[in-house]
Motif scaffolding. Structure first.
Motif, PDB file in Angstrom:
ATOM      1  N   GLY A  33      -4.112 -15.215 -17.660  1.00 16.11           N
ATOM      2  CA  GLY A  33      -5.128 -14.922 -18.660  1.00 16.11           C
ATOM      3  C   GLY A  33      -4.602 -15.037 -20.070  1.00 16.11           C
ATOM      4  O   GLY A  33      -5.365 -15.121 -21.033  1.00 16.11           O
ATOM      5  N   SER A  34      -3.283 -15.088 -20.202  1.00 14.55           N
ATOM      6  CA  SER A  34      -2.680 -15.242 -21.528  1.00 14.55           C
ATOM      7  C   SER A  34      -2.650 -16.705 -21.979  1.00 14.55           C
ATOM      8  O   SER A  34      -2.251 -16.992 -23.107  1.00 14.55           O
ATOM      9  N   SER A  35      -3.082 -17.629 -21.108  1.00 16.02           N
ATOM     10  CA  SER A  35      -3.150 -19.049 -21.482  1.00 16.02           C
ATOM     11  C   SER A  35      -4.098 -19.209 -22.656  1.00 16.02           C
ATOM     12  O   SER A  35      -5.166 -18.607 -22.703  1.00 16.02           O
ATOM     13  N   VAL A  36      -3.703 -20.044 -23.601  1.00 18.71           N
ATOM     14  CA  VAL A  36      -4.503 -20.242 -24.809  1.00 18.71           C
ATOM     15  C   VAL A  36      -5.413 -21.454 -24.639  1.00 18.71           C
ATOM     16  O   VAL A  36      -4.980 -22.521 -24.202  1.00 18.71           O
ATOM     17  N   VAL A  37      -6.676 -21.266 -24.982  1.00 16.63           N
ATOM     18  CA  VAL A  37      -7.661 -22.341 -24.918  1.00 16.63           C
ATOM     19  C   VAL A  37      -7.345 -23.334 -26.036  1.00 16.63           C
ATOM     20  O   VAL A  37      -7.021 -22.935 -27.158  1.00 16.63           O
ATOM     21  N   THR A  57      -6.993 -16.580 -26.067  1.00 15.10           N
ATOM     22  CA  THR A  57      -6.562 -16.565 -24.669  1.00 15.10           C
ATOM     23  C   THR A  57      -7.767 -16.595 -23.727  1.00 15.10           C
ATOM     24  O   THR A  57      -8.884 -16.225 -24.115  1.00 15.10           O
ATOM     25  N   ALA A  58      -7.534 -17.023 -22.507  1.00 15.07           N
ATOM     26  CA  ALA A  58      -8.586 -17.043 -21.498  1.00 15.07           C
ATOM     27  C   ALA A  58      -9.136 -15.637 -21.272  1.00 15.07           C
ATOM     28  O   ALA A  58     -10.352 -15.462 -21.108  1.00 15.07           O
ATOM     29  N   ASP A  59      -8.267 -14.628 -21.283  1.00 21.37           N
ATOM     30  CA  ASP A  59      -8.725 -13.239 -21.140  1.00 21.37           C
ATOM     31  C   ASP A  59      -9.661 -12.855 -22.270  1.00 21.37           C
ATOM     32  O   ASP A  59     -10.708 -12.241 -22.049  1.00 21.37           O
ATOM     33  N   ASP A  60      -9.287 -13.203 -23.506  1.00 20.30           N
ATOM     34  CA  ASP A  60     -10.113 -12.859 -24.662  1.00 20.30           C
ATOM     35  C   ASP A  60     -11.473 -13.566 -24.605  1.00 20.30           C
ATOM     36  O   ASP A  60     -12.498 -12.970 -24.918  1.00 20.30           O
ATOM     37  N   VAL A  61     -11.470 -14.824 -24.203  1.00 17.94           N
ATOM     38  CA  VAL A  61     -12.726 -15.565 -24.085  1.00 17.94           C
ATOM     39  C   VAL A  61     -13.616 -14.906 -23.037  1.00 17.94           C
ATOM     40  O   VAL A  61     -14.807 -14.683 -23.270  1.00 17.94           O
ATOM     41  N   SER A  62     -13.038 -14.561 -21.895  1.00 16.55           N
ATOM     42  CA  SER A  62     -13.825 -13.948 -20.828  1.00 16.55           C
ATOM     43  C   SER A  62     -14.386 -12.590 -21.245  1.00 16.55           C
ATOM     44  O   SER A  62     -15.511 -12.241 -20.885  1.00 16.55           O
ATOM     45  N   GLN A  63     -13.609 -11.829 -22.004  1.00 15.43           N
ATOM     46  CA  GLN A  63     -14.076 -10.524 -22.479  1.00 15.43           C
ATOM     47  C   GLN A  63     -15.198 -10.676 -23.503  1.00 15.43           C
ATOM     48  O   GLN A  63     -16.192  -9.970 -23.452  1.00 15.43           O
ATOM     49  N   TRP A  68     -16.007 -17.781 -18.619  1.00 19.00           N
ATOM     50  CA  TRP A  68     -15.627 -19.192 -18.669  1.00 19.00           C
ATOM     51  C   TRP A  68     -14.360 -19.425 -17.853  1.00 19.00           C
ATOM     52  O   TRP A  68     -14.167 -20.501 -17.294  1.00 19.00           O
ATOM     53  N   TYR A  69     -13.504 -18.432 -17.816  1.00 16.36           N
ATOM     54  CA  TYR A  69     -12.244 -18.517 -17.070  1.00 16.36           C
ATOM     55  C   TYR A  69     -12.173 -17.267 -16.199  1.00 16.36           C
ATOM     56  O   TYR A  69     -11.514 -16.293 -16.549  1.00 16.36           O
ATOM     57  N   PRO A  70     -12.860 -17.278 -15.051  1.00 12.99           N
ATOM     58  CA  PRO A  70     -12.957 -16.053 -14.242  1.00 12.99           C
ATOM     59  C   PRO A  70     -11.615 -15.626 -13.655  1.00 12.99           C
ATOM     60  O   PRO A  70     -10.784 -16.458 -13.297  1.00 12.99           O
TER      61      PRO A  70
END
Length: 135
Positions: A33-37, A57-63, A68-70
Motif C-alpha cells: 500500500g506504500s507504492s506510489v501512484v 500512495t495506493a493506501d492514501d488513494v484508497s482511503q 482503486w487499489y483494493p
C-alpha cells in the motif's frame, strides 16, 4: 498484418476486444500500500478520475478516493468490496472515456513526432546526396 491485441478476461491476450456488455476483469497488481501512484501524463484510471491521486500512495488513494487499489492482504476489506460496485459501474466508464481521449492525444502527438522525424531524415538524405553530387 498485425492486429491489436487486448488483455482479455481469460488472463491472456485476445485477438478481439470483449463484447461491449462484458465487464473486463479488474487487473490486480500485488504491491504494498506504500507504492506510489505514477505522476505525469498517462492513463492510470485513478489519476484520470482525480489528478490529485498522482504521486500519492495506493493506501492514501484508497482511503481518500475509493478502492482503486483494493487491499488483499492480510485480509480483504469488506468496505472496499461494497464500494467496488460504484467504482465499476460509475467511475470506470468515465475513466475509460478519458483514457480514449488521452490515447487520441497521444496518437496525435506521436504522429506529429513521426512526421517531424521523417522530415529530418529526408532533409539529411537530401543534404548527403547534395554533398555526394558536388564531390
Amino acid at each position: 498484418n498485425h492486429k491489436l491485441r487486448y488483455w482479455g478476461y481469460k488472463g491472456g491476450y485476445e485477438k478481439e476486444p470483449p463484447p461491449p456488455l462484458m465487464k473486463r476483469r479488474y487487473s490486480v497488481r500485488y504491491g504494498p500500500g506504500s507504492s506510489v501512484v505514477i505522476k505525469g501524463w498517462g492513463t492510470e484510471p485513478s489519476v484520470l478520475w482525480n489528478e490529485a491521486n498522482a504521486g500519492t500512495t495506493a493506501d492514501d488513494v484508497s482511503q481518500a478516493d475509493g478502492p482503486w487499489y483494493p487491499q488483499c492482504w492480510p485480509g480483504i476489506d469488506p468496505n472496499e468490496i461494497e464500494s467496488m460496485k460504484e467504482l465499476v459501474e460509475t467511475r470506470f466508464p468515465i475513466t475509460e472515456e478519458r483514457k480514449k481521449e488521452r490515447l487520441n492525444e497521444m496518437k496525435s502527438f506521436l504522429r506529429e513526432q513521426k512526421e517531424a522525424e521523417r522530415a529530418q531524415r529526408t532533409a539529411a538524405a537530401a543534404a548527403a546526396r547534395s554533398r555526394l553530387s558536388t564531390d
